[in-house]
Every structure is written in structure tokens, then in C-alpha cells.
Design an enzyme around this catalytic site. Structure first.
Site, short mmCIF file in Angstrom:
data_model
loop_
_atom_site.label_atom_id
_atom_site.label_comp_id
_atom_site.label_asym_id
_atom_site.label_seq_id
_atom_site.Cartn_x
_atom_site.Cartn_y
_atom_site.Cartn_z
N HIS A 154 18.57 17.96 -11.30
CA HIS A 154 18.40 18.47 -12.67
C HIS A 154 19.37 17.70 -13.58
O HIS A 154 19.26 16.49 -13.71
CB HIS A 154 18.63 19.98 -12.62
CG HIS A 154 18.24 20.76 -13.82
ND1 HIS A 154 17.47 20.27 -14.83
CD2 HIS A 154 18.53 22.06 -14.18
CE1 HIS A 154 17.29 21.20 -15.76
NE2 HIS A 154 17.94 22.29 -15.39
N HIS A 174 9.29 13.79 -12.57
CA HIS A 174 9.49 15.08 -13.23
C HIS A 174 8.57 16.12 -12.60
O HIS A 174 7.48 15.78 -12.14
CB HIS A 174 9.21 14.99 -14.73
CG HIS A 174 9.84 16.11 -15.49
ND1 HIS A 174 9.21 17.31 -15.70
CD2 HIS A 174 11.06 16.22 -16.06
CE1 HIS A 174 10.01 18.10 -16.37
NE2 HIS A 174 11.15 17.48 -16.60
N ASP A 234 17.00 11.53 -18.52
CA ASP A 234 18.25 11.14 -17.87
C ASP A 234 18.32 9.65 -17.55
O ASP A 234 19.40 9.11 -17.33
CB ASP A 234 18.45 11.96 -16.59
CG ASP A 234 18.54 13.44 -16.88
OD1 ASP A 234 19.21 13.80 -17.86
OD2 ASP A 234 17.91 14.24 -16.17
#
Ligand code: CMX
Length: 567
Positions: free
Chosen positions: A271, A318, A373
Site C-alpha cells: 500500500h 493496482h 507511487d
């Protein structure tokens, strides 16, 4: 009561009415099914949570209260001369559902300012921790150390009615958001710098103050933090942080407990920790190739090396998204506009070109595209925020805006305790056995039907030999009618139920068969039982029963048997 609170209060009844109407009139409408693989697979795709602040589309990405990120970058207020949206404005939108006007930003800023003083014991708590303790652990503990200030817990103990608990929930949530920059900045100062605390500047906005208290006073950094804190603020309700906050909050734990718990989830490598890992992974790749900018061939080699070692490529993939994350795109556009020559940005760009193809060939990840990210760390790095472990803390500060807005709404709407039912593997094995049984019932029904029809066809053929052509044809149409009505429907029912792979072809043949029956019947009605008609019907039956029943239907029965393990 402040105007902001009043406005929020006025939104409650219409929302409650909508929900009451749904539950009362459509409470039994089914939304999602769940399969055994989804139960073992993290309930991916099961629609079972409510979150109004944002919604994630697999292809389009996140929308905050219905607005896309580019729309909001356009629409939300900015500082004078700035291009990036103010997170205060986003908070107003997330919690009220409405775009802020200028006064609203001042309101929110005042709400934050009134609550921004962090008690000394929070700093003392942090000072008692080892400096090399993960900044995320420090963040979680810093927030938890404030739990004693919770109005929510205090008013609950004093017996305030549950329906009114949204007010102390709002008080605590505002208090957390207001204090977060100070806490995060102090964690940064004590972990990486001289440990000297820098006071907030009352003239700066929430994001700029965070940079200022970290010791960075630079307009460009203020801008990038505004963008960063805007982009990470919410990602609907099912991500681990948001879900944890809601789950813990559903016990009427106060926002300090709930948000601190959410931060512990955000700290995980799958995460929020991915933003640090991306830079660590890139650093290792550069080291591996002796520094500099690795070329695309080297990058590809290193990706395979990582995958072959059984590791993940951080920043890619994802659980919901199936295209490039628009948050990634927003950061990429920022970098292209402001520092296209930056070395790290060039590597990040090459990764964008190389990783998706490799992941596709690797064949596991459902989404080979980058998430936020993959880019966020390189932007912070460019602006000299180079302490990778701190990146997730910035993510956490931002995420407070979304998850605490929804925490308040959950109390406004009287959300009930979350308590799904768990089961054992043995229970599922029992269910699987029952499924096999029902499957064999399906096969049995179809087989029986075939047998009955073949019997009937045999007796019809016997009747044909007696020479009563018209009667014979009428009987045949009766037979075909029954067949069309019942047997085809039965077959399709089971094929659909058990995902028979040749369903489309089978259905096409059924349609063809039905159409032939219709045409022959029309011919019989206009011309009577001619010899040509008898030949055609015979041909059709022979074709159908020899080809279809003996081969295609047999194949279908084999399929049912193979998937049901019924010998
Ligand atoms: N590199 C290598 N393998 C990957 C991968 C990646 N980036 N992404 C997914 N896979 C693998 C999974 O590990 C899984 O393998 P197994 O079948 O052996 O278990 C398989 O592909 C299928 O996974 P998926 O259904 O595509 O992805 P999930 O929904 O299970 O997980 C996520 C999603 C984000 C955890 C995963 O893509 C991942 O680990 N990515 C790297 C870490 C990362 O960037 N996380 C940040 C996500 C955004 C955020 O929350 O901040």
C-alpha cells in the site's frame, strides 16, 4: 456553532432520507455475488461498502465527489499566483460535497488554525522513541498519544446521544488534520535533521506550513506539496487505510484510534510504503549498473531479475485500476513542465515505457500500468526531500482529508457496526460438495430429457412408416415445440449456470434450429404435408440429433462431468 458546521448539519437529513428510502423500498435488491476465489482473494471486486467522498473507476481513476483530478486542479482555489489546488478546498469538497467558495477556504483555514496547537507531551512521546524507528510508527504513535483529547470519547462517556456524535467526530477530525503537519514535520526534524522544532507560520496554508515546519521554505516545494497532498487525499472506501478507519470507527472508537489504525495499514509495502520502495528499487538498479542512467535494455534486465527473484515491481499494478493511474499522470505532467531533464525523472519515464510490457509477458499482474507511487517519490526527491522512509508519512497526512471526512459522515448517517460473517475452509468444502451434487442434478436432467426425446422420436418414426403423413407432421411439430420450449431452455440454463465455454456456439445452433422449425411450420400451414416437407423435417431431425445431440450435447455432458468431478 460555526457556519461550516451548520452547513454540514443541513446536508444530513436529505442524505438520510435517500438512504432510508433505498433500504425501505429496495432493501432486498442484490448488488454483488461472492465466489470462493473472491473470499480467498481479498474480496476483490465485491461491492459491500459505502463511501461518498470519492469513487474509483478501473479505467478512469479516482473522482473526488464526482469530479476528476484535472477538473479539480482547474476548479479548486489556489494561492495567489499558484497553480496547484489548496488541500483545504479539497477537504471542504470531500466533507460537504460542494465546491468551496473563497470564504469557505477561510472558514476551513480558521477551523484548522484554532486546533493546530500540539500539546508538549506529543513531542515528548516522540522524543522517547528511537530516532531510527520507522517514521510511520512514529506518526501512528504521535496521533494515538493525542487520544486523551478526544471530544468524541469524552462525550460518549458523558452519555451523548449516538445520533449527535457526529459533532464531536468532526471536532476530533478537524483537530487531527490541523495537527498533522506539525506532528509529521517534527518526526522529519527529529529523524533526519537537528531535532529542533520549527513553529508554524500563521500566514501559510496547510500544505506550505508542512514544508515550512520541515525546514524547507521554497515556493516550488510549497506548490509540489499542495499537489501531493491533493492527489493522495482519498481513493474510495475499499483501500486498506480507508477501510480500516471505517472498520475501527464502526465500533464507535474515536477518530484518534481509527486514524492511527489506518496509518498502520498504510505503512504496508503493498500500500503506502510502495512510494519509498520505488526509490529504493531504482537506487539498487542504478548501483547494479554502476550508477548513471540505465538504458532501457538494462532496465528490462533488472525488472526480470526482480521478478525472477519472486519480488514485486513497486509502483506498478493496482487492485482496482486497470489503466495508468491519473495521479501518476498528474505528477508526470508536473515533472514534464518543471524538470524534464531530471535524471531520476528520466528513469521513471523509461520505467513507464518498459515495465508494462514486461509485466504483460510475465503474465501475472492484472494491471501492468503504474500507480501514483511509481512517480511521487521522484518528485519529492527532485525537491531535496530525499529521506525515502518519510514519503509514506506525507501520504498519510494527505489521506486524513478523505478518510476523516468519511468518518464524520459515517457517524452522521449512524453507520452500524461492521461485522461480516467468517467461515472455515471445511464449510466451503461442504458447499463445494453440494454444488457438485446440484451439478449432477443438471446433467441427470439433461440426460433424461435426451433419452425421453429419443424415445419419442423413435415412436414418431414408427408412425411415419404407417403412412399418415399429415398426422405424422403435426405430431412432429408438437414434439419440436416441446423440444424448443423445454429442452433448449434447460440446456441453456445449465450451460449459463456452469459457465459452459461453448455456450455461444450452442446457443447459435439452438437459434438455427428454432428458425428452421418456424420456417417448416409456415410451409406446412400454407402448403400442407408435402413430400418435400417430410424430407426436410427428417433431414433436420437427423442432422440435429446425430450431429447436435450425439456430438455437441455429448461434449457438453462431458464438460459438466469434468467440472463437477462426477464420474
Ligand atoms: N510486480 C510483480 N507482480 C505483480 C505486480 C507487480 N507490480 N502486481 C501484481 N503482481 C502479481 C501479484 O503479486 C499476484 O501474484 P500471485 O498470483 O502470485 O499472488 C498477481 O500479479 C495478481 O495480482 P493482481 O490481482 O494484479 O493484483 P492485486 O490486486 O492482488 O494487488 C497490488 C494489487 C497493488 C498490491 C499489486 O499490484 C502490487 O503488489 N503492486 C506493487 C506494490 C505497489 O505498487 N503498491 C501500491 C498500490 C497503490 C497504493 O495503495 O498506494
Amino acid at each position: 456553532m460555526s457556519t461550516f458546521k451548520e452547513r454540514l448539519g443541513r446536508l444530513v437529513d436529505p442524505m438520510k432520507n435517500r438512504i432510508d428510502h433505498l433500504i425501505k423500498n429496495y432493501g432486498d435488491v442484490k448488488v454483488s455475488d461472492i465466489t470462493i476465489s473472491q473470499i480467498y482473494g481479498g474480496t476483490r471486486g465485491v461491492k459491500s461498502l459505502i463511501c461518498e467522498t470519492s469513487m474509483l473507476d478501473p479505467d478512469e481513476g479516482i473522482r473526488y465527489r464526482g469530479y476528476s483530478l484535472p477538473e479539480l486542479i482547474e476548479l479548486l482555489p489556489k494561492v495567489e499566483g499558484g497553480k496547484q489546488p489548496l488541500p483545504e478546498g479539497l477537504f471542504y469538497l470531500l466533507i460537504t460535497g460542494n465546491l468551496p467558495k473563497d470564504n469557505d477556504i477561510d472558514d476551513i483555514r480558521n477551523e484548522f488554525k484554532q486546533r493546530s496547537t500540539v500539546p508538549n507531551y506529543v513531542f515528548n512521546t516522540l522524543d522517547s522513541l528511537p530516532k531510527d524507528l520507522s517514521p510511520m510508527t512514529q506518526l501512528s504513535m504521535g496521533i494515538l498519544s493525542l487520544q486523551g483529547t478526544s471530544e468524541f470519547s469524552k462525550q460518549f462517556r458523558m452519555g451523548r446521544a449516538t445520533k449527535d456524535m457526529w459533532e464531536p467526530a468532526l471536532e476530533d477530525s478537524l483537530s487531527i488534520i490541523a495537527k498533522l503537519p506539525t506532528i509529521a514535520a517534527y518526526i522529519y526534524r527529529r529523524t533526519y535533521k537537528d531535532g529542533i522544532r520549527i513553529e508554524a507560520d500563521p500566514n501559510l496554508d496547510w500544505a506550505a506550513n508542512l514544508a515550512h515546519m520541515m525546514g524547507i521554505d521554497d515556493n516550488e516545494v510549497y506548490e509540489i506539496l499542495r499537489l501531493f497532498l491533493f492527489l493522495h487525499a482519498d481513493h474510495e472506501g475499499g483501500n486498506v487505510t480507508a477501510h480500516t478507519v471505517q472498520l475501527v470507527g464502526s465500533t464507535l472508537s474515536d477518530p484518534f484510534y481509527a486514524f492511527s489504525a489506518g496509518m498502520n495499514g498504510l505503512a504496508g509495502p503493498l500500500h503506502g510504503m510502495a512510494n519509498q520502495q520505488v526509490l529504493q528499487w531504482i537506487s539498487k538498479m542504478r548501483e547494479h549498473f554502476g550508477g548513471g542512467i540505465p538504458d532501457k535494455k538494462q532496465i528490462e534486465e533488472y525488472i526480470w531479475k526482480t521478478l525472477n527473484a519472486g519480488r514485486l515491481i513497486p509502483g506498478f499494478g493496482h487492485a482496482v485500476l486497470r489503466k495508468t493511474d491519473p495521479r501518476y499522470t498528474a505528477l508526470r505532467e508536473f515533472a514534464l513542465e518543471n524538470f524534464p531533464e531530471d535524471e531520476l525523472f528520466q528513469i521513471v519515464s523509461s520505467l513507464y515505457e518498459v515495465v508494462p510490457d514486461v509485466l504483460r509477458i510475465h503474465g501475472k499482474a492484472k494491471n501492468p500500468w503504474p500507480n501514483v507511487d511509481a512517480h511521487s517519490g521522484s518528485i519529492l526527491y527532485h525537491y531535496n526531500i530525499r529521506e525515502f522512509d518519510f514519503y509514506t508519512v506525507l501520504f498519510g497526512v494527505s489521506r486524513a482529508l478523505g478518510v476523516l471526512s468519511w468518518y464524520v459522515w459515517a457517524r452522521l448517517l449512524g453507520a452500524t457496526l461492521e461485522r461480516p460473517k467468517s467461515i472455515t475452509t471445511e464449510y466451503l468444502e461442504g458447499l463445494a460438495l453440494k454444488w457438485d451434487d446440484s451439478m449432477s442434478v443438471g446433467i441427470f436432467e439433461i440426460d433424461n430429457d435426451h433419452k425421453a426425446m429419443l424415445e419419442q422420436l423413435k415412436s414418431l418414426i414408427d408412425a411415419y412408416h404407417t403412412g399418415k403423413t399429415d398426422h405424422y407432421i403435426i405430431d412432429l411439430f408438437g414434439f419440436l415445440g416441446r423440444y424448443v420450449e423445454k429442452h433448449l431452455a434447460l440446456e441453456e440454463h445449465y450451460m449459463e449456470k456452469y459457465d459452459y465455454p461453448n455456450l455461444a456456439e450452442h446457443r447459435r445452433q439452438h437459434e438455427e434450429f428454432k428458425e428452421s422449425c418456424k420456417l417448416l411450420k409456415e410451409e406446412f400451414q400454407t402448403k400442407g404435408g408435402t413430400t418435400r416437407l417430410v424430407i426436410l423435417i427428417k433431414q433436420m431431425l437427423v442432422d440435429h440429433f446425430t450431429e447436435h445431440v450425439r456430438t455437441v450435447d455429448k461434449e457438453m455432458a462431458e464438460f459438466f462431468k469434468s467440472v463437477s468431478h462426477v464420474g
